[in-house]
Design an enzyme around this catalytic site. Structure first.
Site, PDB file in Angstrom:
ATOM      1  N   SER A   1      13.431 -64.570 -52.401  1.00 44.15           N
ATOM      2  CA  SER A   1      13.689 -64.430 -51.795  1.00 44.15           C
ATOM      3  C   SER A   1      12.856 -65.306 -51.151  1.00 44.15           C
ATOM      4  O   SER A   1      13.140 -66.573 -51.032  1.00 44.15           O
ATOM      5  CB  SER A   1      12.841 -62.794 -51.285  1.00 44.15           C
ATOM      6  OG  SER A   1      12.553 -62.857 -50.264  1.00 44.15           O
TER       7      SER A   1
ATOM      8  N   GLU B   1      21.217 -56.211 -52.414  1.00 39.37           N
ATOM      9  CA  GLU B   1      20.390 -56.753 -51.478  1.00 39.37           C
ATOM     10  C   GLU B   1      19.240 -56.095 -50.846  1.00 39.37           C
ATOM     11  O   GLU B   1      17.909 -56.099 -50.045  1.00 39.37           O
ATOM     12  CB  GLU B   1      20.535 -57.977 -51.397  1.00 39.37           C
ATOM     13  CG  GLU B   1      20.281 -59.741 -52.727  1.00 39.37           C
ATOM     14  CD  GLU B   1      19.316 -60.078 -53.146  1.00 39.37           C
ATOM     15  OE1 GLU B   1      18.543 -59.713 -52.717  1.00 39.37           O
ATOM     16  OE2 GLU B   1      19.523 -60.217 -53.865  1.00 39.37           O
TER      17      GLU B   1
ATOM     18  N   HIS C   1      17.039 -55.651 -53.543  1.00 41.08           N
ATOM     19  CA  HIS C   1      16.229 -56.928 -53.322  1.00 41.08           C
ATOM     20  C   HIS C   1      15.080 -57.069 -54.584  1.00 41.08           C
ATOM     21  O   HIS C   1      14.354 -56.039 -54.206  1.00 41.08           O
ATOM     22  CB  HIS C   1      16.138 -57.209 -51.954  1.00 41.08           C
ATOM     23  CG  HIS C   1      15.409 -58.541 -51.940  1.00 41.08           C
ATOM     24  ND1 HIS C   1      16.143 -59.264 -51.497  1.00 41.08           N
ATOM     25  CD2 HIS C   1      13.905 -59.200 -51.075  1.00 41.08           C
ATOM     26  CE1 HIS C   1      14.894 -60.815 -51.379  1.00 41.08           C
ATOM     27  NE2 HIS C   1      13.874 -60.370 -51.206  1.00 41.08           N
TER      28      HIS C   1
END
Length: 498
Positions: free
Chosen positions: A197, A312, A404
């Site tokens: 991320s 995600e 995610h």
């Protein structure tokens, strides 16, 4: 049973803890505290200490907003004096092991290298590697672009690069690794930087930074393909808003006398908001956008792994979605323009027969926000450099989605942490993925005996390793139709701006 173990750094001796075959040093400083006159400045050299400094307690994170994405923990401690790192090593000896440096997620505003999910014990023991996690400045403390706004409190050079102080912290951490890896049984000539991320975006940005060149030798980018950074005019506008909100326009010293709480509150009132301060294209620290730099051959000698997960945006999906409501969701949540809507719906329904409307929304959000960028970054790397790039796609679902950050527990071999219960099937996937990252750190190639052959990513084949249920497998150009769709959309958008 634990025991103490010492290591001698360039600044002094530190005492860590040896437990179950791994020695961990927590909260080791890598630069001077960024407090008082050092606030907003590039990281300053660390002063040496006498005696033995205990490194037994996880360090505080940079002060940050309390708001969290769903499931994200609060920080155990916060302090502006945050330039510390943690080290896990199988031995304080002359082992010359690969060093794997992890940069935490949370955009550029929240997070910490001390989260339990990032505990390096299993990775260090399994791979006979040294693992390092890093805390650094976040939000306005790390990315407030004060060029022309700081009065005489910063030199001209310091003010011009102030919007990248947080990235310069990461460079300082890597310089610390270069100078101290041997003391912890590591090899400063074999350093891999990794992140997910926001951490992946930090890795991508470091690939474009001249000051970071030579400090690392391999890179992995998980769900963070930062192709571009903030333009200086936008960064300066946000800084002006914060300076005004803080009452520092006529008295720049307020930027240094204000409390951290006041600065965070002022940042929340700006158009950038709590999460919006990020690296700046300042022409010095970051002279080019990462995507452009890779095409031009920057980081030519650094092999890269890049990829993302199938769902995600799982944490932002509605509980259910009717077919007739899907177009509105694609417009509002995914930002699909009206003239592309029919193409998107037709392409995704054909590519994913039997997918629910909620599935389609999830796949569109992933491809638009993360997967297309990951492919573009891989293509930029493949085009601009001679060292290989490998692409992966993580599809293993927990609670119905491969969301995610879900791959982190597998990559660190930390099943049972962060909501990923262990099972035989999940351990097999962790074995395949963790050993791929270890092999990459050791040799620059993620292939190993427990994984099907994983060729490098090269257009037009675009071979991608699918980490999912059952045996992981490499597939040529998976979901080519949706990839081509977003390429068409990008071309149309560029044409409309002319």
């Amino acid at each position: 049973m634990s025991s103490s173990a010492d290591a001698v750094t360039t600044a002094g001796r530190v005492q860590g803890e040896a437990l179950d075959g791994v020695v961990v040093f927590r909260g080791v400083p890598y630069a001077a505290p960024p407090i008082g006159p050092n606030r907003f400045r590039p990281p300053q050299p660390l002063e040496a200490w006498d005696g033995v400094r205990e490194a037994l307690t996880l360090p505080p994170s940079c002060p940050q907003p309390s708001q969290r994405p769903p499931g994200w923990p609060q920080e155990h401690a916060q302090d502006e004096d945050c330039l510390h790192l943690n080290v896990w090593t199988p031995g304080v000896d002359d082992g010359r092991r690969p060093v794997m440096v992890w940069f935490h997620g949370g955009g550029y505003a929240i997070g910490s290298g001390s989260w339990p999910l990032y505990d390096g014990t299993n990775l260090a023991r399994r791979g006979d590697v040294v693992v390092v996690t890093v805390n650094h400045r976040l939000g306005p403390l790390g990315y407030l672009h004060l060029d022309g706004l700081a009065g005489d409190r910063l030199t001209g050079d310091e003010a011009s690069v102030s919007g990248n102080a947080g990235m310069l912290d990461l460079v300082a951490a890597l310089e610390w690794v270069r100078d101290n890896a041997v003391a912890f049984g590591g090899d400063p000539g074999n350093v891999t930087i990794m992140g997910e991320s926001g951490g992946g975006a930090k890795v991508a940005t470091l690939l474009a930074m001249p000051t970071a060149a030579g400090l690392f030798h391999r890179a992995t980018i998980q769900s963070g393909p930062a192709l571009r950074v903030t333009k200086p005019e936008r960064a300066r506008a946000a800084a002006v808003e914060l300076v005004d909100a803080l009452g520092a326009a006529d008295d720049p010293s307020r930027l240094w006398s204000a409390s951290v709480e006041e600065i965070l509150a002022a940042s929340a009132s700006t158009s950038a908001g709590r999460m919006g301060f990020s690296p700046v294209l300042d022409g010095t620290v970051i002279p080019a956008h990462p995507g452009d730099a890779l095409v031009r051959g920057t980081a030519n000698d650094v092999p890269v792994i890049v990829g993302c997960n199938r769902d995600e945006s799982a944490g932002t999906l509605p509980a259910e979605l009717a077919e007739e409501d899907l177009p509105d969701r694609l417009r509002s949540q995914a930002g699909v323009a009206e003239d592309h809507l029919d193409d998107v719906l037709t392409t995704y329904r054909a590519a994913h027969p039997g997918a629910t409307p909620l599935d389609v929304l999830s796949f569109v959000l992933t491809d638009q926000r993360m997967r297309a960028g990951s492919i573009q970054l891989a293509e930029a790397k493949a085009k601009g450099t001679s060292t290989p790039v490998w692409q992966y796609f993580f599809t293993y679902a927990l609670a119905g989605r491969a969301g995610h950050g879900y791959e982190i527990a597998f990559m660190f071999d930390n099943l049972g942490v962060g909501g990923t219960p262990p099972s035989a099937e999940r351990q097999r996937l962790a074995d395949a993925m963790c050993d791929a990252w270890i092999a990459f750190a050791r040799t620059g190639d993620p292939n190993h005996d427990g994984l099907a052959e994983w060729p490098p990513f090269v257009p037009p084949e675009r071979t991608t390793m699918i980490f999912g249920r059952g045996a992981s497998a490499a597939v040529d150009d998976p979901d080519a139709a949706t990839r081509e769709l977003w390429e068409r959309v990008a071309v149309a958008r560029r044409a409309s701006r002319r």
